[in-house]
Design a protein around this motif. Sequence first.
Motif, PDB file in Angstrom:
ATOM      1  N   TYR A 158      29.858  22.565  46.499  1.00  0.00           N
ATOM      2  CA  TYR A 158      30.456  23.759  47.379  1.00  0.00           C
ATOM      3  C   TYR A 158      30.143  25.087  46.350  1.00  0.00           C
ATOM      4  CZ  TYR A 158      32.056  20.530  50.454  1.00  0.00           C
ATOM      5  OH  TYR A 158      32.438  19.524  51.473  1.00  0.00           O
ATOM      6  N   LEU A 159      29.730  26.178  46.578  1.00  0.00           N
ATOM      7  CA  LEU A 159      29.673  27.430  46.002  1.00  0.00           C
ATOM      8  C   LEU A 159      30.885  28.146  46.576  1.00  0.00           C
ATOM      9  CD1 LEU A 159      28.853  29.764  44.220  1.00  0.00           C
ATOM     10  CD2 LEU A 159      27.222  30.481  45.945  1.00  0.00           C
ATOM     11  N   PHE A 160      31.972  28.504  45.760  1.00  0.00           N
ATOM     12  CA  PHE A 160      33.234  29.037  46.187  1.00  0.00           C
ATOM     13  C   PHE A 160      33.249  30.436  45.698  1.00  0.00           C
ATOM     14  CE2 PHE A 160      34.833  27.193  42.305  1.00  0.00           C
ATOM     15  CZ  PHE A 160      35.591  28.077  41.844  1.00  0.00           C
ATOM     16  N   MET A 161      33.785  31.303  46.895  1.00  0.00           N
ATOM     17  CA  MET A 161      34.044  32.796  46.033  1.00  0.00           C
ATOM     18  C   MET A 161      35.488  33.162  46.541  1.00  0.00           C
ATOM     19  SD  MET A 161      30.166  34.000  47.641  1.00  0.00           S
ATOM     20  CE  MET A 161      30.014  32.467  48.658  1.00  0.00           C
ATOM     21  N   THR A 162      36.234  33.678  45.581  1.00  0.00           N
ATOM     22  CA  THR A 162      37.403  34.303  45.779  1.00  0.00           C
ATOM     23  C   THR A 162      37.350  35.637  46.088  1.00  0.00           C
ATOM     24  OG1 THR A 162      38.564  32.434  44.380  1.00  0.00           O
ATOM     25  CG2 THR A 162      39.689  34.418  45.018  1.00  0.00           C
ATOM     26  N   PHE A 163      37.633  36.262  47.085  1.00  0.00           N
ATOM     27  CA  PHE A 163      37.686  37.768  47.578  1.00  0.00           C
ATOM     28  C   PHE A 163      38.950  38.492  47.482  1.00  0.00           C
ATOM     29  CE2 PHE A 163      33.710  36.114  49.539  1.00  0.00           C
ATOM     30  CZ  PHE A 163      32.881  37.251  49.484  1.00  0.00           C
ATOM     31  N   GLY A 164      38.967  39.567  47.255  1.00  0.00           N
ATOM     32  CA  GLY A 164      40.188  40.586  47.071  1.00  0.00           C
ATOM     33  C   GLY A 164      39.856  41.603  47.846  1.00  0.00           C
ATOM     34  N   TYR A 165      40.795  42.372  48.279  1.00  0.00           N
ATOM     35  CA  TYR A 165      40.428  43.643  48.991  1.00  0.00           C
ATOM     36  C   TYR A 165      41.214  44.781  48.279  1.00  0.00           C
ATOM     37  CZ  TYR A 165      39.899  47.137  52.562  1.00  0.00           C
ATOM     38  OH  TYR A 165      39.440  48.109  53.469  1.00  0.00           O
ATOM     39  N   ASP A 166      40.372  45.952  47.877  1.00  0.00           N
ATOM     40  CA  ASP A 166      41.121  47.040  47.108  1.00  0.00           C
ATOM     41  C   ASP A 166      40.609  48.336  47.694  1.00  0.00           C
ATOM     42  OD1 ASP A 166      38.567  47.163  45.986  1.00  0.00           O
ATOM     43  OD2 ASP A 166      39.071  46.262  44.130  1.00  0.00           O
ATOM     44  N   GLU A 167      40.670  49.501  47.208  1.00  0.00           N
ATOM     45  CA  GLU A 167      40.001  50.660  47.648  1.00  0.00           C
ATOM     46  C   GLU A 167      38.620  50.707  47.693  1.00  0.00           C
ATOM     47  OE1 GLU A 167      40.251  50.690  43.323  1.00  0.00           O
ATOM     48  OE2 GLU A 167      41.700  50.401  44.646  1.00  0.00           O
ATOM     49  N   MET A 168      37.953  49.780  46.884  1.00  0.00           N
ATOM     50  CA  MET A 168      36.343  49.747  47.243  1.00  0.00           C
ATOM     51  C   MET A 168      35.767  48.824  48.442  1.00  0.00           C
ATOM     52  SD  MET A 168      35.107  51.585  44.659  1.00  0.00           S
ATOM     53  CE  MET A 168      33.479  50.869  44.756  1.00  0.00           C
ATOM     54  N   GLY A 169      37.100  48.150  49.209  1.00  0.00           N
ATOM     55  CA  GLY A 169      36.788  47.322  50.148  1.00  0.00           C
ATOM     56  C   GLY A 169      36.851  45.847  49.681  1.00  0.00           C
ATOM     57  N   TRP A 170      36.191  44.923  50.193  1.00  0.00           N
ATOM     58  CA  TRP A 170      36.167  43.333  50.007  1.00  0.00           C
ATOM     59  C   TRP A 170      35.008  43.071  48.845  1.00  0.00           C
ATOM     60  CZ3 TRP A 170      39.570  39.998  51.659  1.00  0.00           C
ATOM     61  CH2 TRP A 170      40.307  40.385  52.965  1.00  0.00           C
ATOM     62  N   THR A 171      35.737  42.712  47.981  1.00  0.00           N
ATOM     63  CA  THR A 171      34.942  42.280  46.687  1.00  0.00           C
ATOM     64  C   THR A 171      35.201  40.651  45.966  1.00  0.00           C
ATOM     65  OG1 THR A 171      36.435  43.196  45.011  1.00  0.00           O
ATOM     66  CG2 THR A 171      34.725  44.824  45.847  1.00  0.00           C
ATOM     67  N   ILE A 172      34.032  40.231  45.510  1.00  0.00           N
ATOM     68  CA  ILE A 172      34.195  38.777  44.734  1.00  0.00           C
ATOM     69  C   ILE A 172      35.049  39.081  43.727  1.00  0.00           C
ATOM     70  CG2 ILE A 172      32.939  37.131  43.975  1.00  0.00           C
ATOM     71  CD1 ILE A 172      30.783  37.502  46.299  1.00  0.00           C
ATOM     72  N   ARG A 173      36.018  38.222  43.550  1.00  0.00           N
ATOM     73  CA  ARG A 173      36.882  38.284  42.110  1.00  0.00           C
ATOM     74  C   ARG A 173      36.449  37.195  41.394  1.00  0.00           C
ATOM     75  NH1 ARG A 173      41.696  41.261  44.100  1.00  0.00           N
ATOM     76  NH2 ARG A 173      40.822  43.187  44.728  1.00  0.00           N
ATOM     77  N   SER A 174      36.157  36.101  41.738  1.00  0.00           N
ATOM     78  CA  SER A 174      35.699  35.061  41.130  1.00  0.00           C
ATOM     79  C   SER A 174      34.724  33.874  42.142  1.00  0.00           C
ATOM     80  CB  SER A 174      36.905  34.250  40.271  1.00  0.00           C
ATOM     81  OG  SER A 174      37.630  33.455  41.647  1.00  0.00           O
ATOM     82  N   TYR A 175      34.098  33.091  41.180  1.00  0.00           N
ATOM     83  CA  TYR A 175      33.108  32.133  41.960  1.00  0.00           C
ATOM     84  C   TYR A 175      32.805  31.150  40.930  1.00  0.00           C
ATOM     85  CZ  TYR A 175      29.347  33.750  39.026  1.00  0.00           C
ATOM     86  OH  TYR A 175      28.290  33.969  38.072  1.00  0.00           O
ATOM     87  N   GLY A 176      32.477  30.085  41.622  1.00  0.00           N
ATOM     88  CA  GLY A 176      32.258  28.801  40.744  1.00  0.00           C
ATOM     89  C   GLY A 176      31.483  27.750  41.805  1.00  0.00           C
ATOM     90  N   VAL A 177      31.086  26.624  41.421  1.00  0.00           N
ATOM     91  CA  VAL A 177      30.726  25.630  42.117  1.00  0.00           C
ATOM     92  C   VAL A 177      31.457  24.200  41.767  1.00  0.00           C
ATOM     93  CG1 VAL A 177      28.510  23.965  42.249  1.00  0.00           C
ATOM     94  CG2 VAL A 177      28.272  26.447  41.848  1.00  0.00           C
ATOM     95  N   GLU A 178      31.502  23.397  42.634  1.00  0.00           N
ATOM     96  CA  GLU A 178      32.487  22.104  42.764  1.00  0.00           C
ATOM     97  C   GLU A 178      31.744  21.202  43.474  1.00  0.00           C
ATOM     98  OE1 GLU A 178      36.082  23.095  45.705  1.00  0.00           O
ATOM     99  OE2 GLU A 178      36.298  23.639  43.384  1.00  0.00           O
ATOM    100  N   LYS A 179      32.165  19.737  43.057  1.00  0.00           N
ATOM    101  CA  LYS A 179      31.577  18.918  44.017  1.00  0.00           C
ATOM    102  C   LYS A 179      32.282  18.248  45.020  1.00  0.00           C
ATOM    103  CE  LYS A 179      27.773  16.304  42.393  1.00  0.00           C
ATOM    104  NZ  LYS A 179      27.219  16.530  43.537  1.00  0.00           N
TER     105      LYS A 179
END
Length: 179
Positions: A158-179
């Motif tokens: 799995y390629l996971f992406m953690t999103f957050g919302y701020d004045e720029m809109g939705w952005t990826i805050r962190s990501y990684g790969v896990e089995k």
Amino acid sequence: MLRGDVDAGTAEEDYTEMYFRSLNIIEKKDIEPDMALIMIVFTNQEDVSDEQAEQYVKWSEEGKRPDDIEIYYFLNLRYGLMSGDDELKILDEVERTADRMAVYRIAKDFTNTYFQEEYTGEVEIMGIKGLSGVDTDSKGNCTVEVEFRPVQEDSLSYLFMTFGYDEMGWTIRSYGVEK
């Protein structure tokens, strides 16, 4: 920029400044199942149609390219991933709100880039999960996962992406790969 015929050895460097007013991405040619050629046409003319840009590419291939045209070729290595308008399959049933589709588009683009530039092996992309966690009211943090299987393996990753919302809109805050 080079002027002249490269194959005949008459090409010379030309550093004349050129201001581009039009850009056309005119064609994708599949070379192999995991490769495509993209041609981008730049010109100082305004409002160049795709048909005219295609003509410039044809002239360029015949050695007759006008001086006010530049054509750049890019290889798009897809590693079996989606290309162009291909969809990243949504694996769970979810209402398609504007926020969820914004996160989906960012995740799709990031996934495409990640597997082209960061991941070294070939993969089979199963799809994306977790869009139901995109809270359209409070716009808090959420995590989505792209399920994939490396070609040499039997198990999913799995390629996971953690999103957050701020004045720029939705952005990826962190990501990684896990089995």
